[in-house]
Write an enzyme that holds these catalytic residues in place. Structure first.
Site, PDB file in Angstrom:
ATOM      1  N   GLU A 147      -7.881 -25.263 -14.842  1.00 44.73           N
ATOM      2  CA  GLU A 147      -8.015 -26.162 -15.986  1.00 44.73           C
ATOM      3  C   GLU A 147      -9.290 -26.996 -15.894  1.00 44.73           C
ATOM      4  O   GLU A 147      -9.972 -27.214 -16.912  1.00 44.73           O
ATOM      5  CB  GLU A 147      -6.786 -27.081 -16.075  1.00 44.73           C
ATOM      6  CG  GLU A 147      -5.480 -26.361 -16.296  1.00 44.73           C
ATOM      7  CD  GLU A 147      -4.745 -26.030 -15.003  1.00 44.73           C
ATOM      8  OE1 GLU A 147      -3.515 -25.957 -15.046  1.00 44.73           O
ATOM      9  OE2 GLU A 147      -5.427 -25.853 -13.956  1.00 44.73           O
ATOM     10  N   CYS A 205      -4.541 -32.290 -12.915  1.00 43.27           N
ATOM     11  CA  CYS A 205      -4.860 -31.613 -14.185  1.00 43.27           C
ATOM     12  C   CYS A 205      -4.081 -32.239 -15.334  1.00 43.27           C
ATOM     13  O   CYS A 205      -4.564 -32.292 -16.466  1.00 43.27           O
ATOM     14  CB  CYS A 205      -4.546 -30.125 -14.074  1.00 43.27           C
ATOM     15  SG  CYS A 205      -5.647 -29.237 -12.944  1.00 43.27           S
ATOM     16  N   ALA A 217       0.057   6.094   2.837  1.00 43.84           N
ATOM     17  CA  ALA A 217      -0.664   7.271   2.341  1.00 43.84           C
ATOM     18  C   ALA A 217       0.088   8.497   2.846  1.00 43.84           C
ATOM     19  O   ALA A 217       0.166   8.723   4.065  1.00 43.84           O
ATOM     20  CB  ALA A 217      -2.101   7.272   2.836  1.00 43.84           C
ATOM     21  N   SER A 235      -4.869  11.862  10.752  1.00 39.14           N
ATOM     22  CA  SER A 235      -4.491  11.456   9.391  1.00 39.14           C
ATOM     23  C   SER A 235      -5.701  11.169   8.513  1.00 39.14           C
ATOM     24  O   SER A 235      -5.553  10.694   7.397  1.00 39.14           O
ATOM     25  CB  SER A 235      -3.618  10.198   9.446  1.00 39.14           C
ATOM     26  OG  SER A 235      -4.332   9.115  10.019  1.00 39.14           O
ATOM     27  N   THR A 250      -1.563   1.514  15.707  1.00 37.53           N
ATOM     28  CA  THR A 250      -2.662   1.764  14.779  1.00 37.53           C
ATOM     29  C   THR A 250      -3.959   1.174  15.313  1.00 37.53           C
ATOM     30  O   THR A 250      -5.022   1.796  15.221  1.00 37.53           O
ATOM     31  CB  THR A 250      -2.339   1.169  13.389  1.00 37.53           C
ATOM     32  OG1 THR A 250      -1.193   1.835  12.856  1.00 37.53           O
ATOM     33  CG2 THR A 250      -3.508   1.331  12.435  1.00 37.53           C
ATOM     34  N   ARG A 309     -14.745  -2.811   1.250  1.00 31.87           N
ATOM     35  CA  ARG A 309     -16.059  -2.183   1.149  1.00 31.87           C
ATOM     36  C   ARG A 309     -16.361  -1.734  -0.282  1.00 31.87           C
ATOM     37  O   ARG A 309     -17.077  -0.756  -0.495  1.00 31.87           O
ATOM     38  CB  ARG A 309     -16.149  -0.993   2.117  1.00 31.87           C
ATOM     39  CG  ARG A 309     -16.061  -1.416   3.573  1.00 31.87           C
ATOM     40  CD  ARG A 309     -16.374  -0.306   4.549  1.00 31.87           C
ATOM     41  NE  ARG A 309     -15.366   0.740   4.568  1.00 31.87           N
ATOM     42  CZ  ARG A 309     -14.248   0.672   5.298  1.00 31.87           C
ATOM     43  NH1 ARG A 309     -13.997  -0.399   6.038  1.00 31.87           N
ATOM     44  NH2 ARG A 309     -13.395   1.666   5.293  1.00 31.87           N
ATOM     45  N   SER A 366       3.648   3.600  11.394  1.00 27.53           N
ATOM     46  CA  SER A 366       5.073   3.803  11.221  1.00 27.53           C
ATOM     47  C   SER A 366       5.890   2.697  11.879  1.00 27.53           C
ATOM     48  O   SER A 366       6.902   2.253  11.319  1.00 27.53           O
ATOM     49  CB  SER A 366       5.476   5.157  11.810  1.00 27.53           C
ATOM     50  OG  SER A 366       6.867   5.330  11.759  1.00 27.53           O
ATOM     51  N   ALA A 402       5.142  -0.547  12.435  1.00 25.97           N
ATOM     52  CA  ALA A 402       5.110  -1.783  11.651  1.00 25.97           C
ATOM     53  C   ALA A 402       5.910  -1.632  10.360  1.00 25.97           C
ATOM     54  O   ALA A 402       6.663  -2.528   9.968  1.00 25.97           O
ATOM     55  CB  ALA A 402       3.666  -2.166  11.339  1.00 25.97           C
ATOM     56  N   ALA A 445       9.637  -1.741  11.193  1.00 27.09           N
ATOM     57  CA  ALA A 445      10.092  -3.072  11.572  1.00 27.09           C
ATOM     58  C   ALA A 445      10.295  -3.971  10.359  1.00 27.09           C
ATOM     59  O   ALA A 445      11.316  -4.673  10.251  1.00 27.09           O
ATOM     60  CB  ALA A 445       9.084  -3.705  12.538  1.00 27.09           C
TER      61      ALA A 445
END
Length: 324
Positions: free
Chosen positions: A54, A87, A157, A171, A199, A210, A257, A259, A262
């Site tokens: 605002e 505001c 993915a 992968s 990972t 990017r 997988s 993470a 979990a």
């Protein structure tokens, strides 16, 4: 609700969406000022949460704001701050005659008080235009204020048969360039990205953005691990520690997988983005492991499709958690 109100509130919500990932812990609000059915100014919450949308729109409008209508995707703030006036105070001072608000602020410091303050100053105030769209655009903020944690999105993915990698772990890359570009846009809209220790060890991902022009919007990086901290990474020892995160409205889980499993087992995932590639892997690595379900009947009704579209050769499927 008039077609004009829907149009201009849609513009305000779109402006707010453009700031998603930059405003936490504040909401990504959008605001437009309209006179004679013509937009004379607009703004979105600034980086780090200030200036408010605002304030930006009013500064742009200047004297043209007098007698105009202000559309905002969230109730104007009314709680005092050492960072400047509210505001709800500066809108009447600028001469705005009418305020249209999409939805009330869930923050108890403002909830209803901003609306009341504007009406007490004699302004015409309407609430509810495109309310659900506005709440959806600020879903992370609403989740953090009402539930005490960020909105959590899980990105996967996958191949057609639901694999994330070959048996060897390879992968790169399952999906094509268009899908990967979309992932970077999701990163730009997140406040934090989380991966598991496996990972990190296998890929050492940078998790930055990017896309041209958005490189500065790379989010904070977090690691789910019970091991030693890693320099440059924030550490969560369990999914439940999301309740302790400071200044995070949107959390994106990108791999792997362990993470994913979990957070799903803890029932802390609110949205799933599946980037599905047109390829079959057969024997390979599954996207998730055991998440606590022992009967198919228990799996039904937990997720609903909310969106889907083609991304080059791949397809994006979006699922939302159904909660009572």
């Amino acid at each position: 609700m008039s077609g004009s109100a829907v149009r201009w509130m849609g513009e305000a919500i779109a402006l707010g969406r453009s700031a998603l990932g930059e405003t936490a812990p504040n909401p990504n609000v959008g605001c437009v000022i309209v006179r004679d059915d013509r937009m004379i100014s607009g703004g979105a919450t600034g980086r780090g949460g200030r200036p408010h949308a605002e304030k930006i729109a009013l500064d742009q409008a200047g004297e043209a704001a007098r007698g105009a209508t202000l559309y905002t995707s969230l109730e104007p703030c009314a709680h005092r701050s050492d960072r400047g006036p509210t505001c709800a105070a500066i809108i009447p001072e600028a001469g705005i005659a009418r305020v249209i608000i999409a939805t009330e602020d869930p923050d108890p410091r403002t909830a209803g008080e901003g609306i009341r303050a504007l009406r007490d100053r004699g302004l015409s105030v309407e609430v509810g235009a495109c309310a659900q769209q506005a709440r959806d655009s600020m879903a992370g903020y609403f989740m953090r204020v009402t539930k005490g944690r960020p909105r959590i999105t899980l990105k996967l993915a996958l191949s057609i048969d639901g694999k994330i990698a070959l048996p060897s772990g390879e992968s790169k890359w399952i999906t094509g360039e268009d899908a990967r570009a979309h992932v970077h846009l999701e990163r730009a809209h997140a406040d934090m990205i989380l991966v598991g220790r496996g990972t990190l060890r296998a890929d050492n991902p940078s998790l930055d953005v990017r896309l041209p022009g958005l490189e500065e919007r790379s989010p904070r990086r977090a690691l789910l691990t019970r091991g030693d901290p890693v320099e440059g990474w924030e550490t969560l020892s369990s999914p439940e520690q999301v309740y302790d995160l400071d200044g995070v409205n949107e959390l994106l889980i990108e791999g792997g997988s362990g993470a994913a499993t979990a957070f799903l087992k803890a029932d802390l995932v609110d949205r799933i983005l599946i980037y599905r590639a047109p390829l079959l892997i057969g024997e390979g690595r599954n996207s998730v492991g055991y998440i606590g379900l022992d009967a198919i009947a228990d799996a039904h009704g937990r997720w609903q499709v909310s969106d889907g579209k083609a991304l080059g050769i791949d397809r994006l499927e979006v699922y939302e958690r159904v909660r009572g």
